[in-house]
Design a protein around this motif. Structure first.
Motif, mmCIF file in Angstrom:
data_model
loop_
_atom_site.group_PDB
_atom_site.id
_atom_site.type_symbol
_atom_site.label_atom_id
_atom_site.label_comp_id
_atom_site.label_asym_id
_atom_site.label_seq_id
_atom_site.Cartn_x
_atom_site.Cartn_y
_atom_site.Cartn_z
ATOM 1 N N VAL A 78 8.504 -5.115 -22.464
ATOM 2 C CA VAL A 78 9.357 -4.207 -21.692
ATOM 3 C C VAL A 78 10.279 -4.951 -20.727
ATOM 4 O O VAL A 78 11.038 -4.311 -19.998
ATOM 5 N N ASP A 79 10.248 -6.266 -20.751
ATOM 6 C CA ASP A 79 11.066 -7.035 -19.805
ATOM 7 C C ASP A 79 12.553 -6.865 -20.062
ATOM 8 O O ASP A 79 13.352 -6.870 -19.133
ATOM 9 N N GLU A 80 12.956 -6.659 -21.304
ATOM 10 C CA GLU A 80 14.375 -6.496 -21.645
ATOM 11 C C GLU A 80 14.839 -5.058 -21.428
ATOM 12 O O GLU A 80 15.928 -4.827 -20.910
ATOM 13 N N SER A 81 14.021 -4.084 -21.818
ATOM 14 C CA SER A 81 14.427 -2.674 -21.713
ATOM 15 C C SER A 81 14.298 -2.137 -20.296
ATOM 16 O O SER A 81 14.980 -1.185 -19.924
ATOM 17 N N GLY A 82 13.430 -2.743 -19.512
ATOM 18 C CA GLY A 82 13.253 -2.335 -18.123
ATOM 19 C C GLY A 82 11.843 -1.870 -17.835
ATOM 20 O O GLY A 82 11.160 -1.327 -18.699
ATOM 21 N N TYR A 83 11.452 -2.090 -16.598
ATOM 22 C CA TYR A 83 10.121 -1.696 -16.161
ATOM 23 C C TYR A 83 10.149 -1.479 -14.655
ATOM 24 O O TYR A 83 11.110 -1.835 -13.977
ATOM 25 N N ARG A 84 9.101 -0.887 -14.146
ATOM 26 C CA ARG A 84 8.994 -0.614 -12.724
ATOM 27 C C ARG A 84 7.699 -1.227 -12.205
ATOM 28 O O ARG A 84 6.662 -1.143 -12.861
ATOM 29 N N LEU A 85 7.787 -1.822 -11.004
ATOM 30 C CA LEU A 85 6.608 -2.309 -10.289
ATOM 31 C C LEU A 85 6.394 -1.400 -9.097
ATOM 32 O O LEU A 85 7.328 -1.155 -8.331
ATOM 33 N N VAL A 86 5.166 -0.911 -8.945
ATOM 34 C CA VAL A 86 4.866 0.028 -7.865
ATOM 35 C C VAL A 86 3.617 -0.434 -7.121
ATOM 36 O O VAL A 86 2.584 -0.679 -7.739
ATOM 37 N N PHE A 87 3.738 -0.519 -5.797
ATOM 38 C CA PHE A 87 2.595 -0.718 -4.908
ATOM 39 C C PHE A 87 2.450 0.562 -4.095
ATOM 40 O O PHE A 87 3.324 0.879 -3.288
ATOM 41 N N ASN A 88 1.395 1.312 -4.312
ATOM 42 C CA ASN A 88 1.097 2.467 -3.460
ATOM 43 C C ASN A 88 0.282 1.943 -2.289
ATOM 44 O O ASN A 88 -0.749 1.295 -2.501
ATOM 45 N N THR A 89 0.740 2.216 -1.087
ATOM 46 C CA THR A 89 0.073 1.665 0.093
ATOM 47 C C THR A 89 -0.285 2.787 1.057
ATOM 48 O O THR A 89 0.589 3.527 1.501
ATOM 49 N N GLY A 90 -1.562 2.906 1.346
ATOM 50 C CA GLY A 90 -2.046 3.929 2.272
ATOM 51 C C GLY A 90 -2.166 5.289 1.620
ATOM 52 O O GLY A 90 -1.646 5.544 0.535
ATOM 53 N N GLU A 91 -2.858 6.147 2.320
ATOM 54 C CA GLU A 91 -3.140 7.483 1.801
ATOM 55 C C GLU A 91 -1.855 8.264 1.511
ATOM 56 O O GLU A 91 -1.715 8.871 0.452
ATOM 57 N N HIS A 92 -0.893 8.241 2.421
ATOM 58 C CA HIS A 92 0.353 8.980 2.205
ATOM 59 C C HIS A 92 1.235 8.319 1.158
ATOM 60 O O HIS A 92 2.132 8.956 0.613
ATOM 61 N N GLY A 93 0.993 7.050 0.874
ATOM 62 C CA GLY A 93 1.734 6.355 -0.173
ATOM 63 C C GLY A 93 1.129 6.556 -1.550
ATOM 64 O O GLY A 93 1.636 6.036 -2.539
ATOM 65 N N GLY A 94 0.032 7.289 -1.619
ATOM 66 C CA GLY A 94 -0.597 7.588 -2.904
ATOM 67 C C GLY A 94 -1.664 6.594 -3.332
ATOM 68 O O GLY A 94 -2.130 6.642 -4.471
ATOM 69 N N GLN A 95 -2.072 5.696 -2.426
ATOM 70 C CA GLN A 95 -3.098 4.718 -2.786
ATOM 71 C C GLN A 95 -4.456 5.410 -2.847
ATOM 72 O O GLN A 95 -4.861 6.081 -1.902
ATOM 73 N N THR A 96 -5.141 5.275 -3.970
ATOM 74 C CA THR A 96 -6.456 5.896 -4.137
ATOM 75 C C THR A 96 -7.575 4.868 -4.226
ATOM 76 O O THR A 96 -8.723 5.189 -3.943
#
Length: 115
Positions: A78-96
């Motif tokens: 997926v490096d050529e077509s595109g990808y997303r990196l996500v860090f969810n941080t904290g409860e309000h950031g969606g970190q579970t």
């Protein structure tokens, strides 16, 4: 929410106590498939050491996490077509799970805003 490393789900995966489908591993990081994928490619990259949030990680380890995430994107094609990196941080950031983890998402068009 405070969580000890011994009770941490991801620390238990690193220790081999809980199985995971490993994509790649380095001396400092582990990448494995998310059990509830949100895209055709959905891999989690974690540091092997327990750190609660990305702000707790030193710049060298943060770079290693990002390098592993890019390696995953390349190996998943997926490096050529595109990808997303996500860090969810904290409860309000969606970190579970309160162990730093980077979601590598790709394999389809990703919308914005994300959530």
């Amino acid at each position: 929410m405070t969580q000890s490393a011994s009770a941490c789900l991801f620390c238990r995966i690193v220790a081999g106590e809980i199985p995971a489908t490993v994509v790649t591993e380095t001396d400092t990081t582990l990448a494995f498939r998310d059990i509830d994928p949100k895209a055709p490619t959905h891999v989690l990259v974690i540091p092997k050491e327990h750190h609660r949030a990305i702000g707790d990680v030193d710049p060298v380890l943060a770079g290693q996490i990002l390098a592993t995430a890019h390696q995953v994107a390349k190996s998943e094609g997926v490096d050529e077509s595109g990808y997303r990196l996500v860090f969810n941080t904290g409860e309000h950031g969606g970190q579970t799970v309160f162990h730093v983890h980077c979601h590598v998402l790709g394999g389809r068009g990703l919308t914005w805003p994300p959530g």
